[in-house]
Design an enzyme around this catalytic site. Structure first.
Site, PDB file in Angstrom:
ATOM      1  N   GLU A 184       5.374  -6.616   7.431  1.00 46.28           N
ATOM      2  CA  GLU A 184       4.869  -5.513   8.267  1.00 46.28           C
ATOM      3  C   GLU A 184       5.477  -5.443   9.660  1.00 46.28           C
ATOM      4  O   GLU A 184       5.494  -4.367  10.271  1.00 46.28           O
ATOM      5  CB  GLU A 184       3.346  -5.618   8.380  1.00 46.28           C
TER       6      GLU A 184
ATOM      7  N   GLY B 250      -0.126  -5.065   0.286  1.00 44.12           N
ATOM      8  CA  GLY B 250      -1.309  -4.874  -0.536  1.00 44.12           C
ATOM      9  C   GLY B 250      -1.342  -5.756  -1.761  1.00 44.12           C
ATOM     10  O   GLY B 250      -2.416  -6.107  -2.257  1.00 44.12           O
TER      11      GLY B 250
ATOM     12  N   ASP C  59      -1.965  -7.408   7.273  1.00 41.89           N
ATOM     13  CA  ASP C  59      -3.391  -7.169   7.068  1.00 41.89           C
ATOM     14  C   ASP C  59      -3.821  -7.616   5.671  1.00 41.89           C
ATOM     15  O   ASP C  59      -3.328  -8.595   5.155  1.00 41.89           O
ATOM     16  CB  ASP C  59      -3.714  -5.699   7.319  1.00 41.89           C
TER      17      ASP C  59
ATOM     18  N   GLY D 261       0.834  -1.187   0.000  1.00 43.41           N
ATOM     19  CA  GLY D 261       0.000   0.000   0.000  1.00 43.41           C
ATOM     20  C   GLY D 261       0.873   1.242   0.000  1.00 43.41           C
ATOM     21  O   GLY D 261       2.111   1.164   0.036  1.00 43.41           O
TER      22      GLY D 261
END
Length: 355
Positions: free
Chosen positions: A141, A118, A149, A69
């Site tokens: 992450e 992402g 996520d 992302g």
């Protein structure tokens, strides 16, 4: 076809196939909010178009499929608007993830190149996930104080042999053969064959499985397989301290692999590592992907504005000093009470909802 010089996402119909190509090569096709919206809008239109039988997702140019992302945007939100715009990004990105997971037509994701964060979120929901020798798959992450996520809790928790916990904590990068061996990819195709494979899918979208399963050579041996037993042993616990103790004991006995992974974890955010272990444990018990995304949105809403995220991005991406000062600084400092706060339900009007 949309002018590739002006669009970060190219959407077009090729025969009976809806084709989405990420087109932000200088950023390794990292997703922006507008890119998420463009993809979602195209998918919505094609879901109701009887002429479209299948979807292809790939990248237009460059060496990455999708590096994640827009981290700079998220950090700016954390520092300057209290996380408001960042939460909007997460909310809509997760809607795209859920839309792909529940999509009524087969999706083929070509993970040719860097597939992280992402990029995992838009490839793992696909029925067909194609890796190549260029694939570098990771959920990194823990190194920037975020958490795995975009549905990571769902996918990683369902891998065997505690592989998901290993990948979530260490951020280890898998090549294409390893992605295939773990089940994160469904097929392996040499990159030189991709354009031919795509052309054949466009010509005969009803035969995707057969086209991808035709002989394309033998993928290399998956290197991670050599350490599978060690991963299962040392990452067996959902208690982070147990994992660290197991690796430390093996390292003291001369196990170089254990020492390497112990040292790797020593660079990660203790908060993120404990969040990830609870996230995967809870995800494994869920039966509805929407519930998983609702949980991940709760986590994202809290973690975004906690100290570790802005600090991790500063140290790893902005300043590139590699010296994040985590808060809390130790696993022991990440209490159950803090984790309960991060995972707690949001007020009803703030909860995540699917499209």
């Amino acid at each position: 076809m949309t002018d590739p010089s002006t669009q970060d996402v190219l959407t077009r119909k090729n025969g009976r196939v809806g084709h989405i190509s990420l087109n932000r090569p200088k950023a390794l096709h990292a997703l922006t909010l507008d890119m998420c919206h463009a993809m979602s809008n195209a998918l919505t239109v094609w879901s109701e178009d009887d002429e479209v039988e299948a979807i292809i997702i790939d990248h237009h140019d460059g060496r990455g499929f999708c590096a994640g992302g827009d981290i700079a945007f998220l950090r700016n939100s954390a520092l300057n608007d209290g996380g408001v715009s960042g939460r909007k990004f997460f909310h809509d990105e997760y809607q795209l993830n859920h839309q792909l997971f529940t999509y009524p037509k087969p999706v083929v994701a070509f993970m040719d190149g860097i597939t992280m964060g992402g990029g995992v979120g838009i490839s793992q929901p696909a029925k067909f996930r194609v890796a190549t020798e260029n694939t570098r798959f990771a959920m990194p992450e823990t190194g920037i104080g975020l958490f795995p996520d975009v549905g990571g809790g769902w996918y990683l928790s369902r891998l065997g042999g505690r592989l998901g916990q290993f990948l979530a904590l260490t951020g280890a990068r898998l090549d294409g053969a390893e992605a295939l061996w773990t089940g994160l990819a469904t097929h392996y195709v040499p990159s030189e064959m991709l354009e031919d494979i795509k052309a054949r899918i466009i010509e005969r979208p009803g035969r995707i499985a057969g086209i991808l399963s035709e002989p394309v050579g033998t993928p290399p041996k998956a290197r991670i397989e050599e350490n599978a037993l060690k991963i299962a042993k040392h990452f067996a616990s959902d208690r982070y301290e147990d994992i660290l103790e197991s690796l430390e004991a093996a390292a003291e006995e001369g196990d170089d692999w254990a020492a390497k992974e112990r040292d790797t974890l020593g660079t990660k955010s203790p908060q993120t590592c404990k969040v990830a272990l609870r996230q995967l444990a809870e995800s494994a018990r869920l039966t509805d992907f929407a519930d998983n995304m609702r949980m991940e949105y709760r986590i994202a809403s809290r973690v975004l504005t906690r100290p570790d995220f802005a600090e991790g991005v500063r140290a790893v991406i902005v300043d590139k000093t590699g010296d994040p000062k985590w808060d809390p600084a130790t696993p022991e400092g990440v209490t159950e009470e803090l984790l309960d706060q991060i995972f707690a339900p949001l007020p009803e009007e703030e909860e995540w909802k699917p499209l």
